[in-house]
Write a protein that holds these residues in place. Structure first.
Motif, PDB file in Angstrom:
ATOM      1  N   ARG A  21      10.749   8.006  -5.679  1.00 24.53           N
ATOM      2  CA  ARG A  21      11.683   7.089  -5.022  1.00 24.53           C
ATOM      3  C   ARG A  21      11.885   7.374  -3.537  1.00 24.53           C
ATOM      4  O   ARG A  21      12.678   6.685  -2.887  1.00 24.53           O
ATOM      5  N   ASN A  22      11.207   8.376  -2.999  1.00 23.01           N
ATOM      6  CA  ASN A  22      11.398   8.733  -1.590  1.00 23.01           C
ATOM      7  C   ASN A  22      10.382   7.965  -0.741  1.00 23.01           C
ATOM      8  O   ASN A  22       9.240   8.398  -0.561  1.00 23.01           O
ATOM      9  N   ILE A  23      10.805   6.820  -0.215  1.00 25.77           N
ATOM     10  CA  ILE A  23       9.905   5.947   0.538  1.00 25.77           C
ATOM     11  C   ILE A  23       9.399   6.634   1.804  1.00 25.77           C
ATOM     12  O   ILE A  23       8.214   6.547   2.147  1.00 25.77           O
ATOM     13  N   ASP A  24      10.284   7.338   2.494  1.00 27.92           N
ATOM     14  CA  ASP A  24       9.885   7.980   3.749  1.00 27.92           C
ATOM     15  C   ASP A  24       8.826   9.056   3.500  1.00 27.92           C
ATOM     16  O   ASP A  24       7.883   9.197   4.289  1.00 27.92           O
ATOM     17  N   GLU A  25       8.957   9.816   2.434  1.00 30.76           N
ATOM     18  CA  GLU A  25       7.966  10.853   2.135  1.00 30.76           C
ATOM     19  C   GLU A  25       6.635  10.229   1.741  1.00 30.76           C
ATOM     20  O   GLU A  25       5.570  10.720   2.122  1.00 30.76           O
ATOM     21  N   LEU A  26       6.688   9.130   0.992  1.00 32.15           N
ATOM     22  CA  LEU A  26       5.453   8.417   0.653  1.00 32.15           C
ATOM     23  C   LEU A  26       4.785   7.890   1.919  1.00 32.15           C
ATOM     24  O   LEU A  26       3.568   8.034   2.099  1.00 32.15           O
ATOM     25  N   ALA A  27       5.573   7.294   2.811  1.00 34.90           N
ATOM     26  CA  ALA A  27       5.015   6.773   4.056  1.00 34.90           C
ATOM     27  C   ALA A  27       4.402   7.894   4.893  1.00 34.90           C
ATOM     28  O   ALA A  27       3.340   7.720   5.502  1.00 34.90           O
ATOM     29  N   ALA A  28       5.046   9.065   4.911  1.00 33.01           N
ATOM     30  CA  ALA A  28       4.515  10.196   5.670  1.00 33.01           C
ATOM     31  C   ALA A  28       3.180  10.666   5.083  1.00 33.01           C
ATOM     32  O   ALA A  28       2.246  11.005   5.827  1.00 33.01           O
ATOM     33  N   SER A  29       3.072  10.673   3.760  1.00 33.01           N
ATOM     34  CA  SER A  29       1.815  11.064   3.107  1.00 33.01           C
ATOM     35  C   SER A  29       0.711  10.073   3.440  1.00 33.01           C
ATOM     36  O   SER A  29      -0.430  10.464   3.742  1.00 33.01           O
ATOM     37  N   LEU A  30       1.040   8.789   3.402  1.00 33.45           N
ATOM     38  CA  LEU A  30       0.047   7.774   3.756  1.00 33.45           C
ATOM     39  C   LEU A  30      -0.375   7.926   5.211  1.00 33.45           C
ATOM     40  O   LEU A  30      -1.567   7.847   5.541  1.00 33.45           O
ATOM     41  N   GLY A  31       0.598   8.148   6.105  1.00 31.57           N
ATOM     42  CA  GLY A  31       0.286   8.301   7.514  1.00 31.57           C
ATOM     43  C   GLY A  31      -0.654   9.472   7.764  1.00 31.57           C
ATOM     44  O   GLY A  31      -1.586   9.381   8.579  1.00 31.57           O
ATOM     45  N   LYS A  32      -0.428  10.585   7.057  1.00 33.09           N
ATOM     46  CA  LYS A  32      -1.285  11.751   7.216  1.00 33.09           C
ATOM     47  C   LYS A  32      -2.726  11.425   6.845  1.00 33.09           C
ATOM     48  O   LYS A  32      -3.669  11.798   7.552  1.00 33.09           O
ATOM     49  N   LEU A  72       5.596   1.341  -2.781  1.00 28.36           N
ATOM     50  CA  LEU A  72       4.326   1.292  -2.058  1.00 28.36           C
ATOM     51  C   LEU A  72       4.355   0.200  -0.992  1.00 28.36           C
ATOM     52  O   LEU A  72       3.897   0.410   0.138  1.00 28.36           O
ATOM     53  N   LEU A  73       4.886  -0.972  -1.343  1.00 30.71           N
ATOM     54  CA  LEU A  73       4.992  -2.047  -0.356  1.00 30.71           C
ATOM     55  C   LEU A  73       5.839  -1.621   0.848  1.00 30.71           C
ATOM     56  O   LEU A  73       5.455  -1.846   2.007  1.00 30.71           O
ATOM     57  N   ARG A  74       6.968  -1.011   0.584  1.00 32.39           N
ATOM     58  CA  ARG A  74       7.867  -0.606   1.671  1.00 32.39           C
ATOM     59  C   ARG A  74       7.228   0.502   2.522  1.00 32.39           C
ATOM     60  O   ARG A  74       7.367   0.510   3.754  1.00 32.39           O
ATOM     61  N   ALA A  75       6.546   1.439   1.874  1.00 38.07           N
ATOM     62  CA  ALA A  75       5.897   2.509   2.625  1.00 38.07           C
ATOM     63  C   ALA A  75       4.751   1.963   3.470  1.00 38.07           C
ATOM     64  O   ALA A  75       4.572   2.367   4.632  1.00 38.07           O
ATOM     65  N   PHE A  76       3.987   1.028   2.916  1.00 40.62           N
ATOM     66  CA  PHE A  76       2.887   0.426   3.675  1.00 40.62           C
ATOM     67  C   PHE A  76       3.436  -0.319   4.895  1.00 40.62           C
ATOM     68  O   PHE A  76       2.827  -0.284   5.975  1.00 40.62           O
ATOM     69  N   ALA A  77       4.579  -0.971   4.746  1.00 38.62           N
ATOM     70  CA  ALA A  77       5.181  -1.685   5.868  1.00 38.62           C
ATOM     71  C   ALA A  77       5.515  -0.730   7.019  1.00 38.62           C
ATOM     72  O   ALA A  77       5.491  -1.120   8.188  1.00 38.62           O
TER      73      ALA A  77
END
Length: 377
Positions: A308-319, A201-206
């Motif tokens: 464990r997929n940081i990029d997919e988590l970040a994409a979901s947050l971005g959406k 979560l920290l890495r995706a938020f970054a």
């Protein structure tokens, strides 16, 4: 029975059920190894007797003396059914109930056994044969029991956790001071343990915190990886936008402070925190593990990402960050689904159905309907 009466998930599940059971049919007693804690206060306030069996270790005399004490208590109070909620009390309570000829014995499996020491894993396989039924709180764990632990399907019982909707519900209220001025709050409420993968979560938020000025990341919880997470926050350069709060006894206001709730665990059964966040009206994002997909319908009541997929988590947050209407729609769907499908009333009635079925089968009560779960009850 549960090991202790603190703020953990099993403790909450036991306390909620003990308070919600129909007193016209059942009178619950609570057994534990440690009787201090938040749940003891609410149980006593609800008139539920608490008895402590002071077991310090299964390799000490306290286990033997505790089993004798439990046997006396069961006889004195004419207990007809024992339900053990967590691994320590399953290992201790199921054999004790069995050798004291308790008519109905219920075990519980609320997560994968590989998370526990190997000796506990072996002992749990023995208790599987002593208990009348093993309760799973998600379809994922029920299948795990059948396929990996070889528990007969007819001796498993699915009962999802329940949420107290009188406590966890949407409400307009001021945000806590640490995030009061935030344009949007993303976060989680959990024990800070390695398997919760809050580092993801920290890495995706970054990756996404630049998308909306004034966003905050709020992490509520305590645990062994706190120092590592704080160091990672500083390393990622998000210290000004990331707030850590220690564990809280009252978590509903903190859930309602979140616009987006994230469950980034790499292993889960049926997480109470996610269910509570949904009931509070958060837009939710969760990893595709265990029972999480039983709570989040991807694209309907929230978003799922591969563990464990940081990029997919970040994409979901971005959406969700960039689409307020989607956030609001997911939040409303999540709150309605939690309220209508997983209320504490539903949970209590399902447990009662199991109890009645077992007690009728043992000739303790007259048959009065039967539980329906597709697995023999």
């Amino acid at each position: 029975m549960v090991r202790e009466l603190g703020i953990g998930g099993c403790e909450r599940d036991l306390a909620k059920l003990a308070k919600a059971l129909d007193r016209a049919q059942f009178f619950p007693h609570v057994g534990c190894f440690h009787s201090d804690g938040l749940r003891s206060e609410e149980l006593r306030a609800a008139g539920v007797p608490i008895v402590r069996f002071p077991v310090r270790s299964f390799q000490s005399f306290s286990a033997i003396s505790g089993a004798r004490q439990m046997g006396r208590y069961l006889r004195e109070h004419q207990i007809k059914l024992v339900h053990c909620f967590d691994v320590p009390t399953v290992i201790f309570g199921v054999p004790t109930a069995y050798f004291n000829h308790i008519p109905a014995i219920v075990s519980a499996q609320l997560g994968e056994r590989e998370l526990h020491p190997k000796i506990h894993h072996k002992l749990l396989r023995i208790t599987d044969h002593l208990a009348d039924v093993v309760v799973a709180n998600s379809r994922a764990i029920q299948q795990y029991l059948i396929e990996r632990e070889h528990v007969p399907a007819l001796r498993t019982y699915l009962c999802h956790n329940g949420v107290e909707t009188s406590i966890f519900h949407p409400a307009a209220e001021p945000k806590p001071p640490t995030v009061a001025g935030a344009s949007l709050v993303i976060g989680t409420v959990c024990a800070l343990r390695p398997e919760k993968r809050v580092d993801l979560l920290l890495r995706a938020f970054a990756q996404v915190h630049h998308l909306l000025p004034g966003m905050k990341l709020l992490i509520v919880g305590s645990g062994p990886v706190l120092a590592q997470l704080e160091a990672l926050r500083d390393e990622l350069g998000i210290a000004a936008d990331c707030v850590f709060e220690p564990s809280k006894t009252e978590v509903a206001p903190w859930m309602r402070a979140l616009d987006i709730y994230v469950m980034s665990s790499e292993t889960e059964s049926f997480p109470n925190a996610l269910l509570e966040a949904m009931a509070c009206g958060c837009a939710v994002v969760g990893s595709r593990v265990g029972g999480i997909p039983e709570l989040i319908t991807d694209g309907v009541s929230g978003l799922l990402f591969e563990s464990r997929n940081i990029d997919e988590l970040a994409a979901s947050l971005g959406k969700l960050i960039l689409d307020p209407a989607l956030r609001q729609r997911f939040a409303a769907q999540a709150a309605a689904f939690a309220r209508d499908t997983f209320s504490m009333d539903v949970n209590a009635r399902r447990n009662e159905s199991l109890y009645r079925s077992l007690l009728a089968r043992k000739g303790i009560i007259a048959p009065k309907g039967s539980a329906q779960n597709g697995s023999g009850f």
